[in-house]
Design a protein around this motif. Sequence first.
Motif, PDB file in Angstrom:
ATOM      1  N   ARG A 379      13.587   2.654  -2.511  1.00  0.00           N
ATOM      2  CA  ARG A 379      12.327   2.056  -2.976  1.00  0.00           C
ATOM      3  C   ARG A 379      11.266   2.081  -1.886  1.00  0.00           C
ATOM      4  NH1 ARG A 379      15.799  -1.630  -5.551  1.00  0.00           N
ATOM      5  NH2 ARG A 379      15.533  -3.164  -3.895  1.00  0.00           N
ATOM      6  N   GLU A 383       7.920   4.085  -2.507  1.00  0.00           N
ATOM      7  CA  GLU A 383       6.713   3.257  -2.641  1.00  0.00           C
ATOM      8  C   GLU A 383       5.682   3.649  -1.603  1.00  0.00           C
ATOM      9  OE1 GLU A 383       8.123  -0.692  -2.323  1.00  0.00           O
ATOM     10  OE2 GLU A 383       8.978  -0.764  -4.342  1.00  0.00           O
ATOM     11  N   SER A 386       3.980   6.894  -2.580  1.00  0.00           N
ATOM     12  CA  SER A 386       3.262   6.991  -3.869  1.00  0.00           C
ATOM     13  C   SER A 386       1.764   6.795  -3.680  1.00  0.00           C
ATOM     14  CB  SER A 386       3.806   5.941  -4.831  1.00  0.00           C
ATOM     15  OG  SER A 386       3.671   4.658  -4.288  1.00  0.00           O
TER      16      SER A 386
END
Length: 386
Positions: A379, A383, A386
């Motif tokens: 994650r 993240e 992104s």
Amino acid sequence: MTRITAPFLDDPALKRVLAALSAEGAQALVVGGAVRNALLGEPVADVDIATSAPPEDSIRLAEASGLRAVPTGIEHGTVTIVAEGRGFEATTFRRDVETFGRRAVVAYSDRIEEDAQRRDFTMNALYADAAGQVLDPVGGLPDLARRRLRFVGDAETRIREDYLRILRFYRFLARYGREAELQALSACAALREGLRDISRERIGHEMRKLLDAPDPSRALALMAEAGVLPLVLPGADAGDMAELVAAEHDFGTGALPCWPRRLALLGAHDPAGALRLSRDEAREQDRIAQALALPAPEAAYRLGRRAAAQSVLIRAARGEPPPFGWCHAVAKGDQAQFPLAARDLMPDLSGPALGAALKRAETAWIDHDFALGRDQLRRIALEQDS
């Protein structure tokens, strides 16, 4: 009269060799380090023999007693005599005729006094017979009692015979001495340039032994003061060595092999080249240097537990106290396995972005004490990208 009662004197093999060499009246004596260490109560590793018998007589006498004799250094008067499967080097008494640095023209002698004059330090010119009776031709016993390191005869003469004796002087001072003769210190400083003609392999051999002494800090300080240390190890700074020795004892690592750690502390410009370190030894110096630039747990993860522990002790010597629980933290870092792999981020990421994400995730994992799991790390990587 001084007598030693060391266990090696009870060795049946040694007794056979000494008895064989002295069968026709020649002297056969234990000499050097074995006698010195026995008198100091130190362990004895090797037993060397000096004899008034010429090499050809040593061979004949050994064989007459049923022993095997091998002329391993016959050009120097040395014969290896094998008894009960072990070899003992027996060297005929010698005297110098002419000396040319390390090379010398020698003649055999039947006098212990002449043989003793060829040796380096008075504490190494001690002899003992089969019964342990000590013979001291050059006054080594009083020097040994005071732990005073003194050259046999004139210090400059001994050094000119072999300039490596300068480093041997500091090594023996670190290992056995408490007091250094002023004439010896002056001679080492005055003749230090002679070390430039000594091979780096020989210098490295001596420096390894010096740095492995229980506490080499005083000897290194004297080397620096005399201009010897910067000559053999440019850039070295021994100012924190006493603190490192104290840290080793404080943290219970004094029994571990320590010369690589101590060499790293010195911070020389090119220790591998100056001392002709092996590839593995040079790699260890590089790992310690890298570890010094990282927190200890991360150093253990990236470079291994040994390099990390070395770096902690070096930093302690330089005034940076180890954090509480550092041993546990280093062990944890050494055992840690990064749980995220490139395939865990594919096909979402590829190329440089994939590499950058893995690096960010690894940094977060290290910062969180290696405790984040794969899903958490995935994650974080995705993240941030992104």
